[in-house]
Design a protein around this motif. Structure first.
Motif, mmCIF file in Angstrom:
data_model
loop_
_atom_site.group_PDB
_atom_site.id
_atom_site.type_symbol
_atom_site.label_atom_id
_atom_site.label_comp_id
_atom_site.label_asym_id
_atom_site.label_seq_id
_atom_site.Cartn_x
_atom_site.Cartn_y
_atom_site.Cartn_z
ATOM 1 N N SER A 17 -50.063 23.028 -49.911
ATOM 2 C CA SER A 17 -51.218 23.383 -50.456
ATOM 3 C C SER A 17 -52.622 22.834 -49.436
ATOM 4 O O SER A 17 -53.716 23.296 -49.904
ATOM 5 N N LEU A 18 -52.056 22.248 -48.689
ATOM 6 C CA LEU A 18 -53.179 21.941 -47.514
ATOM 7 C C LEU A 18 -53.830 22.973 -47.069
ATOM 8 O O LEU A 18 -53.405 23.840 -46.327
ATOM 9 N N ALA A 19 -55.298 22.965 -47.162
ATOM 10 C CA ALA A 19 -56.129 24.043 -46.818
ATOM 11 C C ALA A 19 -57.218 23.518 -45.674
ATOM 12 O O ALA A 19 -57.750 24.394 -44.755
ATOM 13 N N ASN A 20 -57.583 22.279 -46.162
ATOM 14 C CA ASN A 20 -58.741 21.753 -45.198
ATOM 15 C C ASN A 20 -58.172 20.554 -44.438
ATOM 16 O O ASN A 20 -57.685 19.457 -45.052
ATOM 17 N N VAL A 21 -58.367 20.305 -43.092
ATOM 18 C CA VAL A 21 -58.030 19.242 -42.372
ATOM 19 C C VAL A 21 -59.291 18.801 -41.399
ATOM 20 O O VAL A 21 -59.764 19.742 -40.842
ATOM 21 N N SER A 22 -59.868 17.832 -41.753
ATOM 22 C CA SER A 22 -60.904 17.270 -40.793
ATOM 23 C C SER A 22 -60.749 16.110 -40.115
ATOM 24 O O SER A 22 -60.307 14.944 -40.749
ATOM 25 N N SER A 68 -50.939 27.047 -46.478
ATOM 26 C CA SER A 68 -52.365 27.392 -47.169
ATOM 27 C C SER A 68 -53.623 27.025 -46.115
ATOM 28 O O SER A 68 -54.752 27.259 -46.251
ATOM 29 N N LEU A 69 -52.894 26.383 -44.972
ATOM 30 C CA LEU A 69 -53.973 26.488 -43.758
ATOM 31 C C LEU A 69 -54.436 27.587 -42.865
ATOM 32 O O LEU A 69 -53.793 28.147 -42.266
ATOM 33 N N SER A 70 -55.688 27.922 -43.469
ATOM 34 C CA SER A 70 -56.262 29.244 -43.037
ATOM 35 C C SER A 70 -56.973 28.906 -41.729
ATOM 36 O O SER A 70 -57.246 30.128 -40.790
ATOM 37 N N SER A 71 -57.473 27.694 -41.495
ATOM 38 C CA SER A 71 -58.126 27.735 -40.141
ATOM 39 C C SER A 71 -57.944 26.228 -39.819
ATOM 40 O O SER A 71 -57.510 25.206 -40.779
ATOM 41 N N PHE A 72 -58.200 25.848 -38.669
ATOM 42 C CA PHE A 72 -57.990 24.521 -38.092
ATOM 43 C C PHE A 72 -58.607 24.333 -36.770
ATOM 44 O O PHE A 72 -58.503 25.217 -35.828
ATOM 45 N N SER A 73 -59.449 23.142 -36.659
ATOM 46 C CA SER A 73 -60.163 22.959 -35.491
ATOM 47 C C SER A 73 -59.535 21.897 -34.858
ATOM 48 O O SER A 73 -59.459 20.591 -35.171
ATOM 49 N N ASP A 83 -45.015 28.132 -39.105
ATOM 50 C CA ASP A 83 -44.947 28.800 -40.421
ATOM 51 C C ASP A 83 -46.287 28.501 -41.182
ATOM 52 O O ASP A 83 -46.229 28.425 -42.369
ATOM 53 N N CYS A 84 -47.373 28.517 -40.418
ATOM 54 C CA CYS A 84 -48.836 28.377 -41.108
ATOM 55 C C CYS A 84 -49.113 29.693 -41.318
ATOM 56 O O CYS A 84 -49.870 30.414 -40.300
ATOM 57 N N THR A 85 -48.498 30.250 -42.174
ATOM 58 C CA THR A 85 -48.718 31.903 -42.404
ATOM 59 C C THR A 85 -50.157 32.304 -42.768
ATOM 60 O O THR A 85 -50.341 33.595 -42.883
ATOM 61 N N SER A 86 -51.085 31.434 -43.168
ATOM 62 C CA SER A 86 -52.528 31.910 -43.603
ATOM 63 C C SER A 86 -53.390 31.632 -42.090
ATOM 64 O O SER A 86 -54.417 31.930 -42.150
ATOM 65 N N LEU A 87 -52.722 30.951 -41.204
ATOM 66 C CA LEU A 87 -53.761 30.870 -39.925
ATOM 67 C C LEU A 87 -54.134 31.978 -39.472
ATOM 68 O O LEU A 87 -52.894 32.888 -39.034
ATOM 69 N N THR A 88 -55.099 32.515 -39.035
ATOM 70 C CA THR A 88 -55.712 33.553 -38.532
ATOM 71 C C THR A 88 -56.024 33.720 -37.122
ATOM 72 O O THR A 88 -55.845 34.479 -36.231
ATOM 73 N N ALA A 89 -56.735 32.611 -36.635
ATOM 74 C CA ALA A 89 -57.277 32.213 -35.684
ATOM 75 C C ALA A 89 -57.278 30.742 -34.919
ATOM 76 O O ALA A 89 -57.280 29.989 -35.904
#
Length: 429
Positions: free
Chosen positions: A123-128, A146-151, A166-172
């Motif tokens: 369920s992890l979607a946001n990492v700061s 659920s991780l769609s973005s990561f900085s 397998d971060c299947t929601s990561l787009t870029a």
């Protein structure tokens, strides 16, 4: 003897006192606060969690988080976590399988995000990350679907294998200039990833058309699995191992003429059905779990060799890049047999008969009525039927050689002198 007995008694007494000492003097003191955090007082290590879950903030007296602390039934209830600035290290798999965790805020200088730190946090979607981090360990964020973005922080220098697997929601994803070590399979299984960008100033890597290359742009390291079409940089010489692994969305590919090497498993598990491999390619490694429907290329090149060995249909584009046989419209096949492979024949005329004398250097008289004198080397074979071959035995029509008479005369003179000498010897006797 008495002194010895007293010494033994003293030793036994000391051992008994040590055994009777309270356990608290040997083991570290741990305390559990109302929030369910168990902390070792002396070291500040968080050793266990049995709280109610939900949104939690780790206490400020915690200096380190032990391995697997939240990998429990209690950890599965956590929805968000804030790691304070007091925390300077974290053990392997600290938040392993925390499936309800949606948000993570890191304020402490952890130095490294360890292996499997947030493995299967689905369920992890946001990492700061608001503190210096130098590395991201193996499978640190693997299976975070659920991780769609990561900085990635600008302080990171190393990203280990399958870090984002397998971060299947990561787009870029953007690789900062600080990264000098990046595993080629760090993003395996990221089926939606379409772009890998490398920040300017990076001394080890570069990017083009959303693909990851080495700094010199000569080796293609990784094409994102989510790309459906790609243009490979013209200066590329090597297609690296795993470069197109599991690129299911990519169905056709054309390699540029600059490519010379395709490494092992470059296309492993990919969806590429048709591929053009140029004649410049001189080495193709084994490819597991990949069998395209067709390979296009030039006849006689590694493309055809690989296709043949792997049982793949080969579409010939013609002869080799530097053909030794003139291309006369036969699409790479040998030219048709017109009876003369050494020169062209003028249309409408009958070519002169050629004597088969076994010597390619023979010159043939083109006039069929002239006797066809054949001039060749001493190794020439049987001449044509209309050519005159001189026999070793003289014939009447050829005349008798004068040397024969000279030899015969010398023989007669010799006989005469022998006979004369013999008669003179007889007379003297």
């Amino acid at each position: 003897m008495r002194i010895v007995k007293k010494g033994i008694s003293a030793i036994v007494m000391a051992c008994m006192l040590l055994c009777m000492a309270p356990s608290g003097a040997v083991h570290a003191v741990e305390t559990t606060d109302p929030g369910g955090f168990t902390v070792e007082e002396e070291t500040g290590a968080l050793t266990a969690y049995n709280g109610p879950g939900g949104d939690i903030t780790i206490p400020d007296n915690v200096r380190s988080i032990n391995a697997g602390v939240f990998a429990s039934e209690y950890g599965k209830k956590i929805t968000s976590v804030t790691i304070p600035a007091s925390v300077s290290s974290m053990g392997v798999g600290a938040f392993y399988d925390c499936t309800s965790l949606t948000s993570v805020t890191i304020l402490g200088d952890l130095g490294a995000i360890p292996a499997e730190a947030f493995y299967n946090c689905t369920s992890l979607a946001n990492v700061s990350i608001n503190a210096p981090v130098t590395s991201i360990g193996s499978q640190a964020f693997a299976k975070c679907g659920s991780l769609s973005s990561f900085s990635i922080p600008g302080t990171v220098s190393k990203i280990d294998g399958r870090a984002f697997e397998d971060c299947t929601s990561l787009t870029a994803i953007t690789i900062p200039a600080s990264v000098s070590s990046l595993s080629g399979n760090a993003f395996d299984g990221c089926s939606s990833l379409k772009t890998i960008d490398v920040a300017s100033g990076n001394g080890a890597y570069a990017s083009a058309d959303g693909c990851l290359y080495d700094r010199t742009m000569t080796k293609l390291i990784r094409c994102p699995e989510g790309k459906s079409n790609v243009t490979i940089s013209g200066g590329t010489t090597t297609i690296g191992s795993g470069a197109f692994a599991y690129c299911y969305a990519l169905t056709s590919l054309s390699l540029p003429e600059s490519v010379t090497t395709i490494q092992d498993n470059a296309f492993s598990g990919s969806g590429i059905e048709t591929i053009l491999i140029p004649g410049s390619v001189t080495a193709i490694g084994g490819q597991s779990n990949w069998k395209p429907s067709e390979i296009s290329g030039y006849a006689g090149t590694q493309a055809q060799t690989y296709a043949s060995s792997a049982g793949i249909a080969f579409q010939s584009l013609g002869g080799t890049a530097s053909p030794t046989v003139p291309d006369n419209g036969s699409n790479g096949s040998a030219p048709s047999d017109n009876g003369d492979t050494s020169a062209s024949t003028d249309p409408g005329t009958t070519p002169p008969p050629v004597a088969d004398n076994g010597s390619s250097g023979a010159t043939v008289d083109s006039n069929p009525t002239s006797g066809g004198n054949v001039k060749g080397n001493s190794n020439s074979g049987t001449a044509a039927s209309n050519a005159h071959e001189k026999d070793a035995t003289p014939k009447t029509g050829d005349g008798i050689n004068p040397v024969f008479f000279l030899c015969f005369a010398i023989l007669l003179v010799g006989v005469y002198f022998v006979v004369a000498k013999r008669e003179k010897t007889v007379e003297q006797e």
